[in-house]
Design an enzyme around this catalytic site. Structure first.
Site, PDB file in Angstrom:
ATOM      1  N   GLY A  46      58.463 -18.686   7.680  1.00 60.30           N
ATOM      2  CA  GLY A  46      59.335 -17.545   7.420  1.00 60.30           C
ATOM      3  C   GLY A  46      60.649 -17.860   6.737  1.00 60.30           C
ATOM      4  O   GLY A  46      61.184 -17.038   5.993  1.00 60.30           O
ATOM      5  N   ASP A 102      64.815 -17.738   9.599  1.00 61.66           N
ATOM      6  CA  ASP A 102      64.753 -16.357   9.143  1.00 61.66           C
ATOM      7  C   ASP A 102      65.152 -15.391  10.256  1.00 61.66           C
ATOM      8  O   ASP A 102      65.895 -14.450  10.027  1.00 61.66           O
ATOM      9  CB  ASP A 102      63.358 -16.008   8.607  1.00 61.66           C
ATOM     10  CG  ASP A 102      62.245 -16.404   9.560  1.00 61.66           C
ATOM     11  OD1 ASP A 102      62.493 -17.199  10.488  1.00 61.66           O
ATOM     12  OD2 ASP A 102      61.124 -15.922   9.387  1.00 61.66           O
ATOM     13  N   ASP A 105      64.679 -14.464  17.741  1.00 60.40           N
ATOM     14  CA  ASP A 105      64.217 -13.370  18.601  1.00 60.40           C
ATOM     15  C   ASP A 105      64.494 -13.751  20.062  1.00 60.40           C
ATOM     16  O   ASP A 105      65.581 -13.518  20.569  1.00 60.40           O
ATOM     17  CB  ASP A 105      62.739 -13.124  18.307  1.00 60.40           C
ATOM     18  CG  ASP A 105      62.193 -11.897  18.996  1.00 60.40           C
ATOM     19  OD1 ASP A 105      62.918 -11.275  19.783  1.00 60.40           O
ATOM     20  OD2 ASP A 105      61.018 -11.554  18.765  1.00 60.40           O
ATOM     21  N   LYS A 133      68.025 -10.826  16.426  1.00 56.63           N
ATOM     22  CA  LYS A 133      67.604  -9.614  17.144  1.00 56.63           C
ATOM     23  C   LYS A 133      68.565  -9.327  18.276  1.00 56.63           C
ATOM     24  O   LYS A 133      68.942 -10.213  19.040  1.00 56.63           O
ATOM     25  CB  LYS A 133      66.191  -9.793  17.675  1.00 56.63           C
ATOM     26  CG  LYS A 133      65.179  -9.387  16.650  1.00 56.63           C
ATOM     27  CD  LYS A 133      63.908  -8.896  17.280  1.00 56.63           C
ATOM     28  CE  LYS A 133      62.948  -8.512  16.171  1.00 56.63           C
ATOM     29  NZ  LYS A 133      61.594  -8.319  16.677  1.00 56.63           N
ATOM     30  N   PHE A 156      60.138  -4.586  15.173  1.00 49.81           N
ATOM     31  CA  PHE A 156      59.352  -5.540  14.393  1.00 49.81           C
ATOM     32  C   PHE A 156      59.597  -5.301  12.909  1.00 49.81           C
ATOM     33  O   PHE A 156      59.337  -4.220  12.391  1.00 49.81           O
ATOM     34  CB  PHE A 156      57.869  -5.383  14.732  1.00 49.81           C
ATOM     35  CG  PHE A 156      57.045  -6.462  14.120  1.00 49.81           C
ATOM     36  CD1 PHE A 156      56.980  -7.716  14.699  1.00 49.81           C
ATOM     37  CD2 PHE A 156      56.353  -6.241  12.944  1.00 49.81           C
ATOM     38  CE1 PHE A 156      56.231  -8.737  14.121  1.00 49.81           C
ATOM     39  CE2 PHE A 156      55.604  -7.246  12.355  1.00 49.81           C
ATOM     40  CZ  PHE A 156      55.549  -8.494  12.951  1.00 49.81           C
ATOM     41  N   ASP A 163      56.479 -11.940   8.323  1.00 49.55           N
ATOM     42  CA  ASP A 163      55.127 -11.432   8.057  1.00 49.55           C
ATOM     43  C   ASP A 163      54.606 -10.524   9.166  1.00 49.55           C
ATOM     44  O   ASP A 163      55.118 -10.519  10.288  1.00 49.55           O
ATOM     45  CB  ASP A 163      54.151 -12.607   7.929  1.00 49.55           C
ATOM     46  CG  ASP A 163      53.868 -13.266   9.278  1.00 49.55           C
ATOM     47  OD1 ASP A 163      54.836 -13.633   9.976  1.00 49.55           O
ATOM     48  OD2 ASP A 163      52.680 -13.382   9.656  1.00 49.55           O
ATOM     49  N   ARG A 169      55.387 -11.180   3.406  1.00 48.90           N
ATOM     50  CA  ARG A 169      56.493 -12.148   3.365  1.00 48.90           C
ATOM     51  C   ARG A 169      57.309 -12.030   2.070  1.00 48.90           C
ATOM     52  O   ARG A 169      58.505 -12.266   2.054  1.00 48.90           O
ATOM     53  CB  ARG A 169      55.953 -13.582   3.459  1.00 48.90           C
ATOM     54  CG  ARG A 169      55.366 -13.956   4.800  1.00 48.90           C
ATOM     55  CD  ARG A 169      55.148 -15.462   4.863  1.00 48.90           C
ATOM     56  NE  ARG A 169      54.254 -15.869   5.930  1.00 48.90           N
ATOM     57  CZ  ARG A 169      54.641 -16.115   7.183  1.00 48.90           C
ATOM     58  NH1 ARG A 169      55.904 -15.966   7.523  1.00 48.90           N
ATOM     59  NH2 ARG A 169      53.774 -16.494   8.098  1.00 48.90           N
TER      60      ARG A 169
HETATM   61  C1  PRP Z   1      59.335 -16.717  13.805  1.00 50.67           C
HETATM   62  C2  PRP Z   1      60.649 -17.185  13.219  1.00 50.67           C
HETATM   63  C3  PRP Z   1      61.123 -18.188  14.222  1.00 50.67           C
HETATM   64  C4  PRP Z   1      60.563 -17.670  15.525  1.00 50.67           C
HETATM   65  C5  PRP Z   1      61.665 -16.985  16.262  1.00 50.67           C
HETATM   66  O1  PRP Z   1      58.335 -17.597  13.395  1.00 50.67           O
HETATM   67  O2  PRP Z   1      60.488 -17.753  11.956  1.00 50.67           O
HETATM   68  O3  PRP Z   1      60.659 -19.482  13.952  1.00 50.67           O
HETATM   69  O4  PRP Z   1      59.524 -16.747  15.213  1.00 50.67           O
HETATM   70  O5  PRP Z   1      61.217 -16.479  17.471  1.00 50.67           O
HETATM   71  P1  PRP Z   1      61.881 -16.850  18.855  1.00 50.67           P
HETATM   72  O6  PRP Z   1      63.361 -16.729  18.697  1.00 50.67           O
HETATM   73  O7  PRP Z   1      61.326 -15.796  19.777  1.00 50.67           O
HETATM   74  O8  PRP Z   1      61.459 -18.230  19.250  1.00 50.67           O
HETATM   75  P2  PRP Z   1      56.784 -17.269  13.483  1.00 50.67           P
HETATM   76  O9  PRP Z   1      56.221 -17.859  14.719  1.00 50.67           O
HETATM   77  O10 PRP Z   1      56.554 -15.806  13.283  1.00 50.67           O
HETATM   78  O11 PRP Z   1      56.184 -18.154  12.308  1.00 50.67           O
HETATM   79  P3  PRP Z   1      56.345 -17.972  10.710  1.00 50.67           P
HETATM   80  O12 PRP Z   1      57.763 -18.329  10.373  1.00 50.67           O
HETATM   81  O13 PRP Z   1      55.371 -18.936  10.128  1.00 50.67           O
HETATM   82  O14 PRP Z   1      56.019 -16.538  10.387  1.00 50.67           O
END
Ligand code: PRP
Length: 184
Positions: A46, A102, A105, A133, A156, A163, A169
């Site tokens: 991401g 990116d 959360d 968030k 979301f 994505d 993306r």
């Molecule tokens: C997303 C984002 C962070 C993570 C944050 O990655 O890029 O790495 O989630 O979430 P958290 O604060 O709850 O730990 P994702 O797993 O969606 O993978 P991607 O970047 O490959 O889409």
């Protein structure tokens, strides 16, 4: 005028707003790291768009590295233990690290990475998150994010690297999907 994808219900943050904020963050980071030769670490996948844009706004020496970890969607362990799918190439000992993300959360991914990078001997570890968030992260989940692009509601969102089922993306803005996209 940006063309809006037909699956998008509303644009949350426009391409122009993103560009403006990334410029501001770049200026701030340049000032803080002008004498530090920072390593920018992006978490795949991401963060690639934010990494590409933010790094081009830096007017200070930096190197880049990338890491892939398993995260939600892949039954992540609730203890906050994150699995490393691709590790860094560089040695972090005595280096100043800026994690470029990116979205933050739950904060579990970054909590784990900060601990992990400090254990490798990094001189400092800070975070630049494009999106934060707006949810509670207190006690064990408290996390200090030095550079935040935008704080967003707990919804979301897709685009600018984010994505849904690996799609969307490449949208140049951050948007919310139409509900029927999920139900299909
Ligand atoms: C997303 C984002 C962070 C993570 C944050 O990655 O890029 O790495 O989630 O979430 P958290 O604060 O709850 O730990 P994702 O797993 O969606 O993978 P991607 O970047 O490959 O889409």
């Amino acid at each position: 005028m940006t063309k809006i994808h037909p699956d998008i219900a509303k644009v949350f943050i426009s391409e122009e707003q993103l560009a403006q904020r990334v410029r501001e963050m770049g200026a701030e980071i340049t000032q803080d790291y002008h004498d530090k030769d920072v390593i920018l670490v992006a978490v795949l996948k991401g963060a690639v768009y934010f990494m590409a844009d933010l790094s081009r706004q830096l007017d200070c020496p930096f190197t880049m590295d990338f890491m892939a970890v398993s995260s939600y969607g892949n039954q992540r362990d609730s203890s906050g233990v994150v699995r490393i799918l691709k590790d860094l190439d560089m040695d972090l000992a005595d280096r100043h690290v800026l994690i470029v993300e990116d979205i933050l959360d739950t904060g579990l991914t970054l909590k784990y990475l900060i601990r992990n990078f400090k254990a490798r001997g990094a001189a400092s570890v800070e975070i630049a998150a494009c999106l934060l968030k707006d949810r509670e992260r207190t006690g064990e989940n408290a996390i200090d994010v030095k550079y935040v692009g935008f704080t967003i509601p707990n919804e979301f969102v897709v685009g600018y690297g984010l994505d849904y089922a690996e799609q969307y993306r490449g949208l140049p803005y951050i948007g919310v999907l139409k509900p029927e996209v999920y139900s299909n």
